[in-house]
Design an enzyme around this catalytic site. Structure first.
Site, PDB file in Angstrom:
ATOM      1  N   LEU A  70      -1.720  -6.158  13.745  1.00 51.35           N
ATOM      2  CA  LEU A  70      -2.398  -6.241  12.446  1.00 51.35           C
ATOM      3  C   LEU A  70      -3.471  -5.166  12.298  1.00 51.35           C
ATOM      4  CD1 LEU A  70      -2.799 -10.128  12.199  1.00 51.35           C
ATOM      5  CD2 LEU A  70      -0.898  -8.687  11.420  1.00 51.35           C
ATOM      6  N   HIS A  71      -3.518  -4.580  11.113  1.00 47.50           N
ATOM      7  CA  HIS A  71      -4.562  -3.610  10.784  1.00 47.50           C
ATOM      8  C   HIS A  71      -5.156  -3.998   9.432  1.00 47.50           C
ATOM      9  CE1 HIS A  71      -1.490  -2.032   8.157  1.00 47.50           C
ATOM     10  NE2 HIS A  71      -0.693  -1.778   9.179  1.00 47.50           N
ATOM     11  N   HIS A 110      -2.802  -5.225   6.656  1.00 48.95           N
ATOM     12  CA  HIS A 110      -2.409  -6.634   6.746  1.00 48.95           C
ATOM     13  C   HIS A 110      -3.594  -7.538   6.392  1.00 48.95           C
ATOM     14  CE1 HIS A 110       0.198  -4.717   9.987  1.00 48.95           C
ATOM     15  NE2 HIS A 110       1.096  -5.252   9.185  1.00 48.95           N
ATOM     16  N   GLN A 137      16.313  -5.634  11.177  1.00 51.95           N
ATOM     17  CA  GLN A 137      16.052  -4.503  10.281  1.00 51.95           C
ATOM     18  C   GLN A 137      15.983  -3.166  11.019  1.00 51.95           C
ATOM     19  OE1 GLN A 137      12.308  -6.177   8.725  1.00 51.95           O
ATOM     20  NE2 GLN A 137      11.349  -4.202   9.159  1.00 51.95           N
ATOM     21  N   GLY A 179       2.780  -5.807   0.711  1.00 51.85           N
ATOM     22  CA  GLY A 179       2.018  -4.579   0.411  1.00 51.85           C
ATOM     23  C   GLY A 179       2.828  -3.595  -0.415  1.00 51.85           C
ATOM     24  N   LYS A 233       2.550  -0.634  -0.040  1.00 51.98           N
ATOM     25  CA  LYS A 233       2.893   0.440   0.906  1.00 51.98           C
ATOM     26  C   LYS A 233       4.411   0.529   1.074  1.00 51.98           C
ATOM     27  CE  LYS A 233       2.670   2.679   5.037  1.00 51.98           C
ATOM     28  NZ  LYS A 233       3.582   2.026   5.888  1.00 51.98           N
ATOM     29  N   GLN A 257      10.737  -2.216  -0.389  1.00 53.08           N
ATOM     30  CA  GLN A 257      10.843  -3.590   0.116  1.00 53.08           C
ATOM     31  C   GLN A 257      10.304  -4.572  -0.927  1.00 53.08           C
ATOM     32  OE1 GLN A 257       9.623  -4.659   4.244  1.00 53.08           O
ATOM     33  NE2 GLN A 257       7.831  -5.533   3.276  1.00 53.08           N
TER      34      GLN A 257
HETATM   35  P1  AMP Z   1       4.614  -4.832   8.503  1.00 55.59           P
HETATM   36  O1  AMP Z   1       3.892  -5.551   9.572  1.00 55.59           O
HETATM   37  O2  AMP Z   1       4.557  -3.346   8.636  1.00 55.59           O
HETATM   38  O3  AMP Z   1       5.988  -5.350   8.238  1.00 55.59           O
HETATM   39  O4  AMP Z   1       3.772  -5.135   7.155  1.00 55.59           O
HETATM   40  C1  AMP Z   1       3.562  -6.460   6.750  1.00 55.59           C
HETATM   41  C2  AMP Z   1       3.060  -6.444   5.318  1.00 55.59           C
HETATM   42  O5  AMP Z   1       1.849  -5.708   5.252  1.00 55.59           O
HETATM   43  C3  AMP Z   1       4.048  -5.774   4.364  1.00 55.59           C
HETATM   44  O6  AMP Z   1       4.076  -6.489   3.146  1.00 55.59           O
HETATM   45  C4  AMP Z   1       3.451  -4.417   4.198  1.00 55.59           C
HETATM   46  O7  AMP Z   1       3.779  -3.809   2.961  1.00 55.59           O
HETATM   47  C5  AMP Z   1       1.961  -4.707   4.265  1.00 55.59           C
HETATM   48  N1  AMP Z   1       1.235  -3.505   4.660  1.00 55.59           N
HETATM   49  C6  AMP Z   1       1.453  -2.723   5.737  1.00 55.59           C
HETATM   50  N2  AMP Z   1       0.616  -1.673   5.723  1.00 55.59           N
HETATM   51  C7  AMP Z   1      -0.139  -1.772   4.616  1.00 55.59           C
HETATM   52  C8  AMP Z   1      -1.173  -0.993   4.020  1.00 55.59           C
HETATM   53  N3  AMP Z   1      -1.630   0.122   4.589  1.00 55.59           N
HETATM   54  N4  AMP Z   1      -1.718  -1.417   2.854  1.00 55.59           N
HETATM   55  C9  AMP Z   1      -1.267  -2.542   2.264  1.00 55.59           C
HETATM   56  N5  AMP Z   1      -0.304  -3.315   2.762  1.00 55.59           N
HETATM   57  C10 AMP Z   1       0.260  -2.945   3.925  1.00 55.59           C
END
Ligand code: AMP
Length: 511
Positions: free
Chosen positions: A33-34, A37, A61, A154, A156, A160
């Site tokens: 998580l960053h 998230h 995926q 997100g 981002k 998706q």
């Molecule tokens: P992931 O863990 O990469 O699958 O991301 C989980 C969720 O967090 C997804 O809905 C992503 O679009 C969102 N997310 C990842 N990075 C960012 C970001 N920098 N800003 C906003 N949402 C993000």
């Protein structure tokens, strides 16, 4: 609380669901998580009674050639973050628990959710053929397991997000999908778990991706709407950056993801690029705003009456910049601060909360709230009038208010008047008018007003004063009076106010 099995999770959720009004929010993630998230989680916490964060590196995926085995995993740290944030339940199943072992090839041996080919054959889907099938399958499963009221994703991952919006609509899944803005680091690089793969040099190169998108935003703001222009601009920018290899740059409709040639309302400009061996994605949404009308011109040309009436007629917000300076003046006086103490005033307005709302009638003053208090009349007293120019000449005040005006302008749909609205505040306004009249005519109008008030003043002296004021306004160090190159000059000597208004309405309708 960490839960690893579906039955445990379902039991906890059933207890919670007994209360009808309880809302459940879900944030699906792949962990590590960053702040990106975290922004989703914080929003979910603010909007729901119970929040579930799922952490699952979804094998379905990842293509066999991709980074499934090396994808970063740090469950202990993620749990700490969730606990600190106040997440109620963390669902982190093993692949076997949700019958999702294996990579994209395993999709041939399970019931899979297949999003529309039109949405998966573009952007990332072109290069990651079964990726979105794997995403859609897992997201559907997690939505079915948790049955949230709202699920947070997100922007981002724009493709998706569009596919998930479509998926819940097509499969009638009763959940509200909430899209959250992209969170970026100080360099502009969109945060991503995969940024961990980047060396310090690569991080710098990666920041150029967003910088190039910002160039496209700037071009768009200057009314370049064609895909060809916007895409090649980003391409040119990035081709200059060593270490960055573009995979695609595409302009598509953000809802159905179909390529568009020219932006009519909204376009998603998306990019995927390799930086070293790390594949990164980013995007911006380019949205045409409602037009802005900027009216500048010398004092006494009738700007404020014309602007106020136009706002009413065209249903635009009258960005009453004068009222904004009056509001700061009122606040300074109310706080007992010396009007000349520019440092104290600068700090007074750091967190200024200033709201302008349109009044109900054409000739009524703009409704103004300062820090929650209505001050529409209080800012228009003779005491405030006497002090406002001392406040308006302070650099910090001007900077702050211009910033606020530009912020309001992002949405468009407003009209503003002043000396430098078209040249400085909204250089990209869709319609710029330079409203003027000869000094003799302005003197005559002023003389008439004064006569009506029973005051008899020498008209020649009035004309001289007006000429001097024009001279002074044109040579001011801050915000001088100047016609913008692309402004349309309207000389109103022989025009009534209604005629002026009609001319501007006609121009507005041609935008
Ligand atoms: P992931 O863990 O990469 O699958 O991301 C989980 C969720 O967090 C997804 O809905 C992503 O679009 C969102 N997310 C990842 N990075 C960012 C970001 N920098 N800003 C906003 N949402 C993000």
């Amino acid at each position: 609380m960490l839960l690893q099995t579906i039955s445990e999770l379902r039991f906890r959720l059933a207890v919670h669901r007994r209360k009808e009004s309880n809302k459940i929010g879900l944030v699906p993630t792949m962990g590590t998580l960053h702040q990106g998230h975290i922004s989703l989680i914080e929003r979910a916490i603010a909007e729901n009674d119970l929040v579930v964060v799922s952490i699952f590196v979804n094998p379905l995926q990842f293509a066999p050639t991709e980074d499934l085995s090396s994808y970063p995993r740090q469950l202990d740290r993620d749990l700490e973050i969730c606990e600190q944030l106040g997440v109620d339940l963390v669902f982190a199943p093993e692949p076997a628990e949700i019958n999702s072992s294996g990579d994209t090839q395993a999709l041939n041996f399970t019931t899979a959710v297949v999003p529309p080919a039109s949405m998966t054959g573009v952007l990332c889907g072109k290069y990651r053929p079964d990726h979105f099938k794997g995403v859609a399958t897992i997201v559907t499963k997690i939505l079915n397991i948790v049955r949230p009221d709202r699920a947070y994703f997100g922007q981002k991952d724009a493709q998706q997000l569009a596919i998930i919006y479509r998926l819940v609509k097509d499969l009638n899944i009763p959940v509200q999908i909430i899209s959250c803005p992209i969170v970026r680091g100080a360099s502009g690089l969109a945060l991503s778990s995969r940024n961990q793969y980047l060396t310090p040099d690569e991080k710098q190169q990666a920041a150029e991706i967003y910088r190039s998108l910002q160039k496209a935003q700037l071009a768009f703001d200057r009314r370049r709407f064609k895909a060809r222009d916007l895409v090649s601009l980003v391409e040119q920018e990035l081709n200059r950056v060593e270490g960055v290899k573009i995979q695609y740059i595409e302009l598509v409709d953000p809802v159905n993801l179909q390529p568009i040639e020219e932006i009519k309302h909204t376009g998603l400009l998306a990019i995927a690029a390799y930086v070293g061996s790390t594949r990164l994605i980013d995007n911006i949404v380019l949205q045409k705003r409602q037009p802005i009308i900027a009216i500048d011109g010398p004092a006494g040309a009738g700007k404020s009456t014309v602007t106020r009436r136009l706002a009413h007629k065209l249903d635009l917000l009258y960005l009453d910049t004068g009222a904004m300076y009056r509001a700061v003046t009122w606040l300074a006086m109310e706080s007992g601060i010396d009007i000349e103490d520019s440092e104290a005033i600068a700090s007074l307005i750091t967190d200024l909360d200033l709201k302008l709302t349109s009044p109900n009638g054409a000739d009524l003053p703009t409704v103004v709230h300062v820090n929650g208090q209505e001050v529409t009349n209080a800012i228009r007293t003779p005491e405030v009038t006497a002090n406002v120019s001392a406040i308006a000449s302070q650099v910090a005040v001007r900077k702050k208010l211009v910033e606020m005006q530009q912020q309001l302008g992002k949405e468009g749909g407003l009209i503003a008047e002043g000396r430098d609205i078209g040249t400085n505040v909204f250089p990209d306004a869709e319609l710029k008018i330079f409203l003027t009249a000869s000094a003799a005519e302005r003197a005559r109008r002023r003389w008439q007003d004064l006569q009506n008030q029973g005051r008899d003043i020498d008209i020649e002296q009035l004309e001289k004063d007006i000429q001097q004021r024009d001279e002074k306004d044109s040579n001011r160090a801050i915000a001088p009076l100047k016609k913008a190159d692309d402004a349309i000059e309207l000389i109103t000597d022989d025009l009534s106010i209604d005629e002026v208004i009609q001319k501007i309405v006609d121009l507005y309708q041609q935008i």
